[in-house]
Design an enzyme around this catalytic site. Structure first.
Site, PDB file in Angstrom:
ATOM      1  N   GLN A 106      31.811  -0.281  15.513  1.00 35.18           N
ATOM      2  CA  GLN A 106      32.856   0.442  14.778  1.00 35.18           C
ATOM      3  C   GLN A 106      32.535   0.490  13.283  1.00 35.18           C
ATOM      4  OE1 GLN A 106      35.375   2.071  16.269  1.00 35.18           O
ATOM      5  NE2 GLN A 106      36.228   2.783  14.333  1.00 35.18           N
ATOM      6  N   LYS A 159      40.389   2.426  22.198  1.00 35.37           N
ATOM      7  CA  LYS A 159      39.176   2.667  22.994  1.00 35.37           C
ATOM      8  C   LYS A 159      39.130   1.708  24.182  1.00 35.37           C
ATOM      9  CE  LYS A 159      36.636   4.448  19.000  1.00 35.37           C
ATOM     10  NZ  LYS A 159      35.652   4.210  17.925  1.00 35.37           N
ATOM     11  N   ASP A 168      27.834   6.767  20.404  1.00 35.57           N
ATOM     12  CA  ASP A 168      28.359   7.514  19.255  1.00 35.57           C
ATOM     13  C   ASP A 168      27.460   8.703  18.893  1.00 35.57           C
ATOM     14  OD1 ASP A 168      30.822   6.598  18.162  1.00 35.57           O
ATOM     15  OD2 ASP A 168      29.849   4.753  17.487  1.00 35.57           O
TER      16      ASP A 168
HETATM   17  N1  GUN Z   1      34.783   4.931  12.550  1.00 33.79           N
HETATM   18  C1  GUN Z   1      35.504   6.072  12.440  1.00 33.79           C
HETATM   19  N2  GUN Z   1      35.152   6.931  13.413  1.00 33.79           N
HETATM   20  C2  GUN Z   1      34.192   6.326  14.152  1.00 33.79           C
HETATM   21  C3  GUN Z   1      33.455   6.700  15.302  1.00 33.79           C
HETATM   22  O1  GUN Z   1      33.573   7.794  15.851  1.00 33.79           O
HETATM   23  N3  GUN Z   1      32.583   5.770  15.781  1.00 33.79           N
HETATM   24  C4  GUN Z   1      32.392   4.573  15.181  1.00 33.79           C
HETATM   25  N4  GUN Z   1      31.479   3.741  15.714  1.00 33.79           N
HETATM   26  N5  GUN Z   1      33.063   4.192  14.122  1.00 33.79           N
HETATM   27  C5  GUN Z   1      33.952   5.067  13.611  1.00 33.79           C
END
Ligand code: GUN
Length: 287
Positions: free
Chosen positions: A96, A52, A119
């Site tokens: 995350q 990311k 998100d």
């Molecule tokens: N952990 C696995 N997928 C995601 C996601 O799309 N966003 C976040 N914040 N954590 C994750």
């Protein structure tokens, strides 16, 4: 044989377009900024966060990384979120998941300002999405699923039958809301559904987000259907560890019109929509 949907190429095209738009605003505005919070050292999370951040850099989005130890107290994490909420220079906040078990994920997600919730996990955004509000911040992976389906079927999905395998809050449920907003007929299938194969085999678009390696084979697929595989399962094989989708690709490719691969299907789209959501939050902030 089915067409293999190139999620990486579609995501790259989206991100190139975003980079151009970000560059064009640079002379008059600050750069968009995304705060990424990682607690602990979960191996998969480390990889996701690194990807990311790398993408942010490529697009001219400023990334602010908060790496916190596994032992971080919930109150300290909430304090960091409050300061990011109040920071006018930050457009998006991503915490995350998963968080260490001593931290209440719900408390943390609820603490993020809804207009910085890139998100789309905050209850306010979940509610807006379920109300069908056009400006709701929608979760990234389900948005990617809709775009991948449109890449095969064209922009109008009206009347298509969609079956979604898996009812998670981060994929299955928001995917249902998004396909419904596209005027699809949506059916949710899950671990307690009777005869899921028969129901899935009526779908024009089959989205599989169950978290079980190779759950879905050709018996689940209507000839000519579009199959979107959201699964990422790391399995140990004699030749080493391997990433497997929830879809048995070699089997499904015999009957489907198009299938997403793992990796290179949904995964890159999730990051593209994270940057898309961050850019949308930025546009609202800089006007
Ligand atoms: N952990 C696995 N997928 C995601 C996601 O799309 N966003 C976040 N914040 N954590 C994750």
């Amino acid at each position: 044989m089915a067409k293999v949907i190139d999620g990486k190429a579609i995501a790259d095209a989206m991100m190139n377009e975003l980079a151009v738009r970000i560059e064009s605003l640079k002379s008059d505005h600050r750069a968009p900024a995304l705060a990424v919070v990682l607690v602990g050292s979960d191996a998969a999370s480390e990889i996701y966060v690194r990807n990311k951040i790398r993408r942010c850099e490529q697009l001219g989005v400023r990334s602010i990384e908060h790496r916190l130890p596994e032992t971080t107290q919930q109150s300290d994490l909430l304090g960091i979120i409050t300061s990011l909420n109040n920071d006018e220079q930050i457009d998006g906040i991503l915490v995350q998941m998963p968080l260490p078990t001593h931290i209440d994920e719900k408390r943390v997600l609820n603490a993020i300002r809804p207009d910085k919730d890139v998100d789309g996990f905050h209850p306010v955004n979940v509610g807006r999405l379920s109300l069908g509000e056009a400006d709701a911040i929608a979760p990234c992976t389900p948005q990617g699923c809709v775009t991948l389906a449109k890449s095969v079927l064209g922009p109008d999905l009206s009347g298509k039958r969609v079956a979604i395998v898996g009812r998670s809050n981060i994929v299955g449920k928001p995917a249902a809301a998004l396909f419904l907003a596209e005027n699809c007929t949506v059916q949710m299938l899950h671990s307690k559904t009777e005869s899921p194969q028969q129901l899935a085999a009526q779908a024009d678009i089959l989205v599989v987000a169950a978290g079980r390696a190779h759950l879905v084979d050709e018996s689940w697929v209507k000839p000519g259907a579009v199959v979107i595989d959201v699964g990422i399962n790391r399995v140990q094989q004699p030749t080493g560890s391997k990433l497997l989708g929830d879809v048995d690709f070699d089997s499904v490719t015999q009957v489907a019109a198009a299938v997403t691969p793992v990796p290179g299907g949904v995964g890159p789209m999730t990051i593209a929509y994270l940057l898309h959501n961050t850019f949308q939050c930025y546009l609202k902030s800089v006007g």
